[in-house]
Design an enzyme around this catalytic site. Sequence first.
Site, mmCIF file in Angstrom:
data_model
loop_
_atom_site.group_PDB
_atom_site.id
_atom_site.type_symbol
_atom_site.label_atom_id
_atom_site.label_comp_id
_atom_site.label_asym_id
_atom_site.label_seq_id
_atom_site.Cartn_x
_atom_site.Cartn_y
_atom_site.Cartn_z
ATOM 1 N N SER A 124 -57.854 73.670 84.715
ATOM 2 C CA SER A 124 -57.824 75.412 84.931
ATOM 3 C C SER A 124 -57.476 76.062 83.743
ATOM 4 C CB SER A 124 -57.200 75.556 85.949
ATOM 5 O OG SER A 124 -56.772 77.019 86.142
ATOM 6 N N TYR A 148 -48.832 75.036 90.979
ATOM 7 C CA TYR A 148 -50.048 74.548 90.974
ATOM 8 C C TYR A 148 -50.651 74.248 89.704
ATOM 9 C CZ TYR A 148 -55.098 75.269 90.371
ATOM 10 O OH TYR A 148 -56.552 75.194 90.173
ATOM 11 N N LYS A 152 -51.766 70.519 87.459
ATOM 12 C CA LYS A 152 -53.143 70.484 86.822
ATOM 13 C C LYS A 152 -52.449 69.753 85.230
ATOM 14 C CE LYS A 152 -56.438 71.819 89.373
ATOM 15 N NZ LYS A 152 -56.959 70.969 89.994
HETATM 16 P P1 NAD Z 1 -62.065 74.125 97.213
HETATM 17 O O1 NAD Z 1 -60.724 74.286 98.021
HETATM 18 O O2 NAD Z 1 -63.261 74.883 97.617
HETATM 19 O O3 NAD Z 1 -62.500 72.837 97.083
HETATM 20 C C1 NAD Z 1 -61.531 71.516 96.876
HETATM 21 C C2 NAD Z 1 -61.953 70.492 97.726
HETATM 22 O O4 NAD Z 1 -61.214 69.508 97.917
HETATM 23 C C3 NAD Z 1 -61.893 70.995 99.243
HETATM 24 O O5 NAD Z 1 -63.141 70.769 99.914
HETATM 25 C C4 NAD Z 1 -60.851 70.026 99.963
HETATM 26 O O6 NAD Z 1 -60.905 70.119 101.454
HETATM 27 C C5 NAD Z 1 -60.836 68.817 98.938
HETATM 28 N N1 NAD Z 1 -59.349 68.264 98.914
HETATM 29 C C6 NAD Z 1 -58.238 69.020 98.722
HETATM 30 N N2 NAD Z 1 -57.322 67.818 98.776
HETATM 31 C C7 NAD Z 1 -58.033 66.568 99.039
HETATM 32 C C8 NAD Z 1 -57.630 65.221 99.308
HETATM 33 N N3 NAD Z 1 -56.184 65.099 99.132
HETATM 34 N N4 NAD Z 1 -58.432 64.597 99.559
HETATM 35 C C9 NAD Z 1 -59.659 64.701 99.664
HETATM 36 N N5 NAD Z 1 -60.210 65.965 99.315
HETATM 37 C C10 NAD Z 1 -59.349 66.951 99.294
HETATM 38 O O7 NAD Z 1 -61.623 74.393 95.682
HETATM 39 P P2 NAD Z 1 -62.594 74.811 94.486
HETATM 40 O O8 NAD Z 1 -62.435 76.437 93.954
HETATM 41 O O9 NAD Z 1 -63.905 74.407 94.674
HETATM 42 O O10 NAD Z 1 -61.867 74.203 93.300
HETATM 43 C C11 NAD Z 1 -62.219 72.803 93.059
HETATM 44 C C12 NAD Z 1 -61.200 72.395 91.761
HETATM 45 O O11 NAD Z 1 -61.444 73.213 90.618
HETATM 46 C C13 NAD Z 1 -59.739 72.218 92.217
HETATM 47 O O12 NAD Z 1 -59.249 71.187 91.661
HETATM 48 C C14 NAD Z 1 -59.236 73.709 91.641
HETATM 49 O O13 NAD Z 1 -57.876 73.529 91.628
HETATM 50 C C15 NAD Z 1 -60.131 73.623 90.345
HETATM 51 N N6 NAD Z 1 -60.195 74.756 89.973
HETATM 52 C C16 NAD Z 1 -60.535 76.090 90.835
HETATM 53 C C17 NAD Z 1 -60.615 77.382 90.382
HETATM 54 C C18 NAD Z 1 -60.955 78.483 91.124
HETATM 55 O O14 NAD Z 1 -60.598 79.774 90.970
HETATM 56 N N7 NAD Z 1 -61.786 78.414 92.178
HETATM 57 C C19 NAD Z 1 -60.474 77.682 88.883
HETATM 58 C C20 NAD Z 1 -59.812 76.654 88.040
HETATM 59 C C21 NAD Z 1 -59.605 75.380 88.726
HETATM 60 C C1 WQD Z 2 -58.218 88.489 88.791
HETATM 61 C C2 WQD Z 2 -57.610 89.657 88.393
HETATM 62 C C3 WQD Z 2 -55.636 90.370 89.273
HETATM 63 C C4 WQD Z 2 -56.822 90.441 93.328
HETATM 64 C C5 WQD Z 2 -56.433 82.751 89.589
HETATM 65 C C6 WQD Z 2 -55.481 81.602 89.275
HETATM 66 C C7 WQD Z 2 -55.972 80.659 88.299
HETATM 67 C C8 WQD Z 2 -57.366 80.045 88.766
HETATM 68 C C9 WQD Z 2 -58.208 81.570 89.049
HETATM 69 C C10 WQD Z 2 -57.341 78.047 89.889
HETATM 70 C C11 WQD Z 2 -56.261 89.778 87.874
HETATM 71 C C12 WQD Z 2 -56.590 91.299 89.899
HETATM 72 C C13 WQD Z 2 -56.620 90.393 92.245
HETATM 73 C C14 WQD Z 2 -56.616 91.743 93.921
HETATM 74 C C15 WQD Z 2 -56.436 92.692 91.681
HETATM 75 N N1 WQD Z 2 -57.480 79.267 89.796
HETATM 76 N N2 WQD Z 2 -56.510 91.221 91.107
HETATM 77 N N3 WQD Z 2 -56.499 92.880 93.284
HETATM 78 O O1 WQD Z 2 -55.090 85.542 88.618
HETATM 79 O O2 WQD Z 2 -56.827 85.498 86.950
HETATM 80 O O3 WQD Z 2 -56.397 83.549 88.404
HETATM 81 O O4 WQD Z 2 -57.630 82.075 90.018
HETATM 82 O O5 WQD Z 2 -57.056 77.338 88.990
HETATM 83 O O6 WQD Z 2 -55.085 79.594 88.253
HETATM 84 O O7 WQD Z 2 -54.232 82.312 88.892
HETATM 85 O O8 WQD Z 2 -57.572 85.497 89.429
HETATM 86 O O9 WQD Z 2 -59.014 86.543 90.953
HETATM 87 O O10 WQD Z 2 -56.565 86.271 91.724
HETATM 88 O O11 WQD Z 2 -57.222 88.010 89.711
HETATM 89 O O12 WQD Z 2 -56.315 93.913 91.137
HETATM 90 O O13 WQD Z 2 -56.813 91.805 95.368
HETATM 91 O O14 WQD Z 2 -57.795 90.625 89.273
HETATM 92 O O15 WQD Z 2 -54.480 91.223 89.077
HETATM 93 O O16 WQD Z 2 -56.079 90.739 86.868
HETATM 94 P P1 WQD Z 2 -56.370 84.855 88.105
HETATM 95 P P2 WQD Z 2 -57.557 86.573 90.496
#
Ligand code: NAD
Ligand code: WQD
Length: 336
Positions: A124, A148, A152
């Site tokens: 991430s 979190y 990562k």
């Molecule tokens: P999500 O929660 O929709 O998907 C994650 C999946 O992993 C879920 O289906 C959950 O049931 C499963 N899971 C969690 N722990 C588990 C375990 N111990 N064993 C088996 N399954 C397990 O999340 P997502 O948004 O699809 O994110 C996927 C990956 O990408 C995550 O690792 C997340 O940290 C990373 N990521 C997400 C974002 C985002 O904003 N969505 C941004 C950057 C990185």
């Molecule tokens: C986006 C922008 C808020 C909600 C997060 C995690 C990051 C990654 C992606 C997993 C920001 C603003 C938000 C609201 C708002 N996840 N905001 N009102 O914070 O960039 O990233 O998700 O890895 O680790 O930190 O994403 O969607 O929360 O916010 O004004 O109700 O929207 O301040 O500028 P962020 P976000």
Amino acid sequence: MNVLVTGGAGYIGSHTCVELLQAGNRVVVVDNLANSSPVAIGRIREISGVDIEFHDVDLRDADALDAVFARHAIDAVVHFAGLKAVGESVAEPLRYYDNNVIGTLNLLGAMTKHGVRRLVFSSSATVYGAPDVVPIAEEAPLGPINPYGRTKLMIEDISRDVAASTPGWRIVLLRYFNPVGAHESGRLGEDPHGIPNNLMPFVMQVAVGRLPEIGVFGDDYATPDGTCLRDYVHVVDLARGHVDALSHIDTIEGCRAVNLGTGKGSSVLEVIRAASKAVGRDLPYKVVGRRAGDAPSVYADPTLAWQLFHWRADRTLTDMARDHWNWQRTNPNGYA
Ligand code: NAD
Ligand code: WQD
């Protein structure tokens, strides 16, 4: 390839399964459904017209994971499984370290035992913390600011150590920026439990009337309209990024971190405007105080993904808002 997808029932994982299947791969999913629904697995089958194997297994259950590797001749792993809520990780750090780090150690152990050496991991942009310079390139300093994000970075470090220990590993750490949007069919999308933390899901729940009004977290940042800039990237573009990374993974020696973003920063107000256009009416918002820990400006330098994998994001913020709204409108209660 035979691809094992951990977390394949989740938001990004389910879209990636569809793209992997459409590119001709076979897919085996492992997911404990901690944050997802088995309905998503059915929808992957429905969209792709291909069957996939699903195992309801927790990655921390080493014996169950071993049995999955013993049963399928896996060529590569795409590892999404993990917990991802920043606030929750601050409140329950041990749960996050246990789930994300121990789960990954088990996975790497099973891969080692079964001779599987290709891994694509969901990292991430959060590993960069609050960046001093944008756009952010992969060699920028790392410094996550919550548990979190630290899970990562720990997993990135463990992956680098594993790759350095034995020749033959090919590990890609994909650093996603802000994934939004949904499959264009409207059959797959994000289904957050409770009140969403992330901007686009929150905006869309206001659009369907589940929440009254969007709170904009600060409009006094040093950005063009005073609200924060983020690199929103369509989940289908992101999903394609995994397919492209896998098809080039044998050119990677050891372990590489690669950004997946558009390279463009969009403000909170631009997101609200794009969503309002998709929905067809002005969505109500109010500027509230800044949220602790928000950096003013976070967007990717995505050059390396193009150089290594010939990947770049095609879809615009308008496409993201349209597809996210289509999903939310046709599935107002998610997969329930
Ligand atoms: P999500 O929660 O929709 O998907 C994650 C999946 O992993 C879920 O289906 C959950 O049931 C499963 N899971 C969690 N722990 C588990 C375990 N111990 N064993 C088996 N399954 C397990 O999340 P997502 O948004 O699809 O994110 C996927 C990956 O990408 C995550 O690792 C997340 O940290 C990373 N990521 C997400 C974002 C985002 O904003 N969505 C941004 C950057 C990185
Ligand atoms: C986006 C922008 C808020 C909600 C997060 C995690 C990051 C990654 C992606 C997993 C920001 C603003 C938000 C609201 C708002 N996840 N905001 N009102 O914070 O960039 O990233 O998700 O890895 O680790 O930190 O994403 O969607 O929360 O916010 O004004 O109700 O929207 O301040 O500028 P962020 P976000």
